[in-house]
Design a protein around this motif. Structure first.
Motif, PDB file in Angstrom:
ATOM      1  N   ILE A  35      37.124  42.035  43.251  1.00  0.00           N
ATOM      2  CA  ILE A  35      36.964  42.731  41.971  1.00  0.00           C
ATOM      3  C   ILE A  35      38.289  43.334  41.528  1.00  0.00           C
ATOM      4  O   ILE A  35      38.660  43.246  40.351  1.00  0.00           O
ATOM      5  N   LEU A  36      39.029  43.924  42.457  1.00  0.00           N
ATOM      6  CA  LEU A  36      40.334  44.492  42.114  1.00  0.00           C
ATOM      7  C   LEU A  36      41.310  43.411  41.646  1.00  0.00           C
ATOM      8  O   LEU A  36      42.109  43.647  40.732  1.00  0.00           O
ATOM      9  N   LEU A  37      41.229  42.238  42.241  1.00  0.00           N
ATOM     10  CA  LEU A  37      42.083  41.140  41.783  1.00  0.00           C
ATOM     11  C   LEU A  37      41.735  40.737  40.355  1.00  0.00           C
ATOM     12  O   LEU A  37      42.633  40.478  39.538  1.00  0.00           O
ATOM     13  N   VAL A  38      40.457  40.697  40.038  1.00  0.00           N
ATOM     14  CA  VAL A  38      40.028  40.383  38.667  1.00  0.00           C
ATOM     15  C   VAL A  38      40.521  41.465  37.712  1.00  0.00           C
ATOM     16  O   VAL A  38      41.087  41.171  36.658  1.00  0.00           O
ATOM     17  N   LEU A  39      40.334  42.720  38.077  1.00  0.00           N
ATOM     18  CA  LEU A  39      40.729  43.824  37.195  1.00  0.00           C
ATOM     19  C   LEU A  39      42.241  43.891  37.001  1.00  0.00           C
ATOM     20  O   LEU A  39      42.718  44.167  35.901  1.00  0.00           O
ATOM     21  N   SER A  40      42.996  43.614  38.049  1.00  0.00           N
ATOM     22  CA  SER A  40      44.457  43.700  37.935  1.00  0.00           C
ATOM     23  C   SER A  40      45.039  42.579  37.088  1.00  0.00           C
ATOM     24  O   SER A  40      46.189  42.660  36.656  1.00  0.00           O
ATOM     25  N   ASP A  41      44.257  41.567  36.831  1.00  0.00           N
ATOM     26  CA  ASP A  41      44.694  40.435  36.015  1.00  0.00           C
ATOM     27  C   ASP A  41      44.480  40.675  34.516  1.00  0.00           C
ATOM     28  O   ASP A  41      44.813  39.831  33.696  1.00  0.00           O
ATOM     29  N   GLN A  42      43.931  41.835  34.151  1.00  0.00           N
ATOM     30  CA  GLN A  42      43.572  42.105  32.760  1.00  0.00           C
ATOM     31  C   GLN A  42      44.752  42.634  31.954  1.00  0.00           C
ATOM     32  O   GLN A  42      45.669  43.243  32.498  1.00  0.00           O
ATOM     33  N   THR A  43      44.688  42.403  30.651  1.00  0.00           N
ATOM     34  CA  THR A  43      45.647  42.972  29.708  1.00  0.00           C
ATOM     35  C   THR A  43      44.879  43.928  28.798  1.00  0.00           C
ATOM     36  O   THR A  43      43.642  43.976  28.830  1.00  0.00           O
ATOM     37  N   LEU A  44      45.585  44.644  27.981  1.00  0.00           N
ATOM     38  CA  LEU A  44      44.940  45.565  27.053  1.00  0.00           C
ATOM     39  C   LEU A  44      43.937  44.832  26.163  1.00  0.00           C
ATOM     40  O   LEU A  44      42.831  45.314  25.928  1.00  0.00           O
ATOM     41  N   GLU A  45      44.294  43.642  25.715  1.00  0.00           N
ATOM     42  CA  GLU A  45      43.426  42.867  24.834  1.00  0.00           C
ATOM     43  C   GLU A  45      42.132  42.420  25.525  1.00  0.00           C
ATOM     44  O   GLU A  45      41.121  42.210  24.870  1.00  0.00           O
ATOM     45  N   THR A  46      42.172  42.268  26.856  1.00  0.00           N
ATOM     46  CA  THR A  46      40.996  41.779  27.565  1.00  0.00           C
ATOM     47  C   THR A  46      40.071  42.887  28.047  1.00  0.00           C
ATOM     48  O   THR A  46      39.093  42.602  28.735  1.00  0.00           O
ATOM     49  N   VAL A  47      40.372  44.137  27.653  1.00  0.00           N
ATOM     50  CA  VAL A  47      39.486  45.236  28.056  1.00  0.00           C
ATOM     51  C   VAL A  47      39.164  46.220  26.932  1.00  0.00           C
ATOM     52  O   VAL A  47      38.361  47.115  27.126  1.00  0.00           O
ATOM     53  N   VAL A  48      39.755  46.046  25.777  1.00  0.00           N
ATOM     54  CA  VAL A  48      39.627  47.088  24.766  1.00  0.00           C
ATOM     55  C   VAL A  48      38.349  46.994  23.921  1.00  0.00           C
ATOM     56  O   VAL A  48      37.756  48.011  23.603  1.00  0.00           O
ATOM     57  N   SER A  49      37.890  45.813  23.583  1.00  0.00           N
ATOM     58  CA  SER A  49      36.711  45.687  22.724  1.00  0.00           C
ATOM     59  C   SER A  49      35.434  45.581  23.551  1.00  0.00           C
ATOM     60  O   SER A  49      35.465  45.266  24.748  1.00  0.00           O
ATOM     61  N   ALA A  50      34.309  45.826  22.918  1.00  0.00           N
ATOM     62  CA  ALA A  50      33.019  45.710  23.602  1.00  0.00           C
ATOM     63  C   ALA A  50      32.787  44.278  24.077  1.00  0.00           C
ATOM     64  O   ALA A  50      32.284  44.045  25.178  1.00  0.00           O
ATOM     65  N   GLU A  51      33.149  43.315  23.249  1.00  0.00           N
ATOM     66  CA  GLU A  51      32.997  41.904  23.624  1.00  0.00           C
ATOM     67  C   GLU A  51      33.857  41.572  24.842  1.00  0.00           C
ATOM     68  O   GLU A  51      33.423  40.868  25.753  1.00  0.00           O
ATOM     69  N   ALA A  52      35.076  42.096  24.865  1.00  0.00           N
ATOM     70  CA  ALA A  52      35.974  41.857  25.997  1.00  0.00           C
ATOM     71  C   ALA A  52      35.421  42.482  27.272  1.00  0.00           C
ATOM     72  O   ALA A  52      35.486  41.880  28.345  1.00  0.00           O
ATOM     73  N   LYS A  53      34.859  43.668  27.153  1.00  0.00           N
ATOM     74  CA  LYS A  53      34.264  44.329  28.324  1.00  0.00           C
ATOM     75  C   LYS A  53      33.070  43.540  28.839  1.00  0.00           C
ATOM     76  O   LYS A  53      32.865  43.428  30.054  1.00  0.00           O
TER      77      LYS A  53
END
Length: 88
Positions: A35-53
């Motif tokens: 899970i940490l590997l998945v999370l560390s691969d994220q950018t601002l664009e991939t976590v900011v919107s509800a759809e991205a989350k």
């Protein structure tokens, strides 16, 4: 943009079988690592919107199920939920 960000999440898993919860607890170090590997691969664009989350949540669910399948032979977890999501 090169700016360091801080992401803190809390995740809960859903399973109807108590044995699955025991498997999750027993294999937590492996699951947490993935899970940490998945999370560390994220950018601002991939976590900011509800759809991205929601996409991120689905990806973490898939990774969790993959780990459990590899280690126990059973998918086990039906869903994961973000119970906290902090981005700074």
């Amino acid at each position: 943009s090169g700016t360091l960000r801080f992401l803190q999440v809390s995740i809960e898993v859903m399973a109807r079988d108590p044995a699955v919860i025991q498997s999750v607890e027993a294999h937590m170090p492996h699951m947490r690592n993935n899970i940490l590997l998945v999370l560390s691969d994220q950018t601002l664009e991939t976590v900011v919107s509800a759809e991205a989350k929601e996409k991120l949540r689905a990806r973490i669910l898939k990774e969790t199920q993959f780990v459990l399948t590899q280690l126990t032979g059973d998918v086990g977890v039906e869903a994961i939920y973000f119970t906290s999501f902090v981005l700074q």
